[in-house]
Scaffold this active site. Sequence first.
Site, PDB file in Angstrom:
ATOM      1  N   GLY A  38      42.692  56.174  -0.773  1.00  0.00           N
ATOM      2  CA  GLY A  38      42.873  57.501  -0.211  1.00  0.00           C
ATOM      3  C   GLY A  38      41.566  58.249  -0.093  1.00  0.00           C
ATOM      4  O   GLY A  38      40.481  57.659  -0.119  1.00  0.00           O
ATOM      5  N   ILE A  40      50.721  55.944  -0.020  1.00  0.00           N
ATOM      6  CA  ILE A  40      52.129  56.071   0.357  1.00  0.00           C
ATOM      7  C   ILE A  40      52.458  57.478   0.850  1.00  0.00           C
ATOM      8  O   ILE A  40      53.494  57.687   1.478  1.00  0.00           O
ATOM      9  CB  ILE A  40      53.067  55.698  -0.810  1.00  0.00           C
ATOM     10  CG1 ILE A  40      53.005  56.737  -1.926  1.00  0.00           C
ATOM     11  CG2 ILE A  40      52.779  54.315  -1.329  1.00  0.00           C
ATOM     12  CD1 ILE A  40      54.130  56.624  -2.925  1.00  0.00           C
ATOM     13  N   ASP A  41      51.579  58.455   0.591  1.00  0.00           N
ATOM     14  CA  ASP A  41      51.873  59.841   0.957  1.00  0.00           C
ATOM     15  C   ASP A  41      51.627  60.131   2.438  1.00  0.00           C
ATOM     16  O   ASP A  41      52.084  61.148   2.940  1.00  0.00           O
ATOM     17  CB  ASP A  41      51.030  60.806   0.119  1.00  0.00           C
ATOM     18  CG  ASP A  41      51.419  60.786  -1.345  1.00  0.00           C
ATOM     19  OD1 ASP A  41      52.604  60.536  -1.622  1.00  0.00           O
ATOM     20  OD2 ASP A  41      50.553  61.003  -2.206  1.00  0.00           O
ATOM     21  N   MET A  75      57.980  61.432  -4.080  1.00  0.00           N
ATOM     22  CA  MET A  75      56.570  61.760  -4.264  1.00  0.00           C
ATOM     23  C   MET A  75      56.052  62.627  -3.110  1.00  0.00           C
ATOM     24  O   MET A  75      56.589  62.608  -2.009  1.00  0.00           O
ATOM     25  CB  MET A  75      55.737  60.485  -4.388  1.00  0.00           C
ATOM     26  CG  MET A  75      55.875  59.809  -5.735  1.00  0.00           C
ATOM     27  SD  MET A  75      54.742  58.420  -5.915  1.00  0.00           S
ATOM     28  CE  MET A  75      54.912  58.107  -7.659  1.00  0.00           C
ATOM     29  N   ARG A  82      52.865  65.522  -3.791  1.00  0.00           N
ATOM     30  CA  ARG A  82      52.429  66.765  -4.434  1.00  0.00           C
ATOM     31  C   ARG A  82      51.895  67.772  -3.426  1.00  0.00           C
ATOM     32  O   ARG A  82      52.092  68.968  -3.556  1.00  0.00           O
ATOM     33  CB  ARG A  82      51.355  66.469  -5.482  1.00  0.00           C
ATOM     34  CG  ARG A  82      51.894  65.926  -6.780  1.00  0.00           C
ATOM     35  CD  ARG A  82      50.784  65.609  -7.751  1.00  0.00           C
ATOM     36  NE  ARG A  82      49.922  64.542  -7.255  1.00  0.00           N
ATOM     37  CZ  ARG A  82      48.818  64.112  -7.873  1.00  0.00           C
ATOM     38  NH1 ARG A  82      48.446  64.681  -9.001  1.00  0.00           N
ATOM     39  NH2 ARG A  82      48.108  63.131  -7.380  1.00  0.00           N
ATOM     40  N   HIS A  99      57.664  56.215  -9.656  1.00  0.00           N
ATOM     41  CA  HIS A  99      56.810  55.118  -9.190  1.00  0.00           C
ATOM     42  C   HIS A  99      57.595  53.949  -8.606  1.00  0.00           C
ATOM     43  O   HIS A  99      56.986  52.964  -8.172  1.00  0.00           O
ATOM     44  CB  HIS A  99      55.908  54.633 -10.331  1.00  0.00           C
ATOM     45  CG  HIS A  99      54.711  55.505 -10.531  1.00  0.00           C
ATOM     46  ND1 HIS A  99      54.804  56.764 -11.073  1.00  0.00           N
ATOM     47  CD2 HIS A  99      53.403  55.318 -10.238  1.00  0.00           C
ATOM     48  CE1 HIS A  99      53.592  57.310 -11.129  1.00  0.00           C
ATOM     49  NE2 HIS A  99      52.723  56.460 -10.620  1.00  0.00           N
ATOM     50  N   THR A 124      66.442  47.846  21.713  1.00  0.00           N
ATOM     51  CA  THR A 124      66.807  46.437  21.690  1.00  0.00           C
ATOM     52  C   THR A 124      65.976  45.717  20.648  1.00  0.00           C
ATOM     53  O   THR A 124      64.792  46.015  20.473  1.00  0.00           O
ATOM     54  CB  THR A 124      66.578  45.770  23.066  1.00  0.00           C
ATOM     55  OG1 THR A 124      66.698  44.347  22.936  1.00  0.00           O
ATOM     56  CG2 THR A 124      65.200  46.103  23.622  1.00  0.00           C
ATOM     57  N   ARG A 179      62.902  38.536  32.191  1.00  0.00           N
ATOM     58  CA  ARG A 179      63.301  39.750  31.482  1.00  0.00           C
ATOM     59  C   ARG A 179      62.274  40.175  30.428  1.00  0.00           C
ATOM     60  O   ARG A 179      62.615  40.496  29.284  1.00  0.00           O
ATOM     61  CB  ARG A 179      64.673  39.541  30.813  1.00  0.00           C
ATOM     62  CG  ARG A 179      65.783  39.253  31.798  1.00  0.00           C
ATOM     63  CD  ARG A 179      66.980  38.590  31.121  1.00  0.00           C
ATOM     64  NE  ARG A 179      67.449  39.343  29.968  1.00  0.00           N
ATOM     65  CZ  ARG A 179      68.308  40.355  30.024  1.00  0.00           C
ATOM     66  NH1 ARG A 179      68.781  40.739  31.186  1.00  0.00           N
ATOM     67  NH2 ARG A 179      68.681  40.969  28.924  1.00  0.00           N
TER      68      ARG A 179
END
Length: 619
Positions: A64, A111-112, A154, A156, A244, A379, A573
């Site tokens: 991060g 993950i935030d 989670m 913050r 977690h 689809t 297609r």
Amino acid sequence: RPRGGEHGARFRGAGARFLTMIFLLLFFWGGGARCQDFRTREGRLKAARNLVKRGITNLCVIGGDGSLTGADTFRAEWSSLLAELLKTGGITADEAKKSSYLNIVGMVGSIDNDFCGTDMTIGTDSALHRIMEIVDAITTTAQSHQRTFVLEVMGRHCGYLALITSLACGADWVFIPESPPEDDWEDHLCRRLTETRLGGSRLNIIIVAEGAIDKQGKPITSDDIKNLVVKRLGYDTRVTILGHVQRGGTPSAFDRVLGSRMGVEAVMALLEATPETPACVVSLSGNQAVRLPLMECVQVTKDVTTAMNERRFDDALKLRGRTLPKKYFEEISANISSFGIHGLIIIGGFEAFTGSLEMMEGRAKFEELCIPLCVIPATVSNNVPGSDFSIGADTALNTITTTCDRIKQSAAGTKRRVFIIETMGGYCGYLATLAGLAGGADAAYIYEEHFSIRDLQINVEHLTEKMKTTVKRGLVLRGCSPPLRTRLSPPCPVTRCRFSPQGGTPTPFDRNFGTKMGAKAVAWITGKIKECSRHGRIFANTADSACLLGMRKRSLVFQPVTELKEQTDFEHRIPKEQWWLKLRPILKILAKYNIELDTSEKAHLEHVRQKRISLESNI
């Protein structure tokens, strides 16, 4: 090493694998998570010595804003760190000369999804999968016991997980840091829950980000909400704090593919870097990899992320038979007139696109068909022209990837066995290719990439060599297009698996993507109806009154369906050009084939503030 040429830089698979190993190296001595020693000059000296001793001058930092800020500081101090190490005898003069510069490329792993400059960080989609699995499991319990559940997720400082979860599960209320509720939110919440129960619902779901606050900055906790509901309404209310759990589990197919794509782009950036090249971060904009100045991203994240998120979150908070029509124009026209239909939103796959073209042709004979229409691609095959993604494809992809994982796990105790999985998709090899990339397949055979007996022989030889290692199993995927026949003859038993990846629980990506597409389609068709209204009648007969809404690289765009005809292979297609075909060499590289990767098309360094302005204009 990169090789120049008319078709752009290329590098061999072996070289790519070597550089990819950089991702696995910890650039200081022990575990890499939030190391306090690295915050000190002494810690960075030790890290620099480790890199110099190992001859590492290219570094990919995954993390991060904290990790990326530390990486940029590390690079800025590099010359002084080498000088100090040389002075104290920590390194030799020859080592200092060979490691005179340090190139850094960042990849955002969080993950935030709280980093400015990228639409999706690595790990966010997997975290949403974990949350939705728990929400779906709780839903059955809540319905049978008529309960209210308060789920704390989670976040913050960023409410992305909470907001997207609430959209995906149809929550009654969501609390996020970026959008504090009004002062009388308690009354509004209780009124909303009461109305839901009176409407026949047997459950209520409230999603809370751990950093939720009110207008005065006071925290709003899950226990506060529970006590409010119990005291005022008397509902049986339970609190679930996911904690977690959101960080663990099997990565989603989206994250696996995203990590692979961003990893390749990071390696390319390192290969092209010079001592003067500024540190950059590899980001995702729509469906396109871009490079942005590292510290510019970090600074903007700290300074203006809240303002940008408020705009994005406010926008999101507002969202809350295959028969073609040509043979039935008279019946369709009669129904449009009878029910007073002023516009059509057609949700479907290739037939929906083809049907919209037929509706356009029918306007010449049937005036009732002269109404605005919008096609939303949905689809599992992901074969609709005009859009990089279709609703449902990510769910199908995760189903196949899960199957691949289970097959590999079940085969852990067996030896010398090859599994062949046949996927859906007709002539479109999207599912086979992306599932092969996400599931670690040895090969993926598709209609779009023709292969010969020699190619099959090479793959069999590769599997033969693999069986001599500790990994004595193989995994091959193939599309189900009619002309494709898989007749592998490796020196081991072969197990074929055929199944349909339809059905099941939609992934968070598909739920979120579908919500966005639906909201945009409704807004567009509402505007078109007003635009085409004359004296109480609707008459839309221009090309731009029948559009397909699709994700094209970096944004959602409306494209006239008639303009997409030239981009379509109607016989098979599929679109004539498909973006994911450029990912197929990565599958080979990860399967340890010695191949070349065409890097002629690459991301260029942009500026975050320019991107921010573009985002605001899109909103």
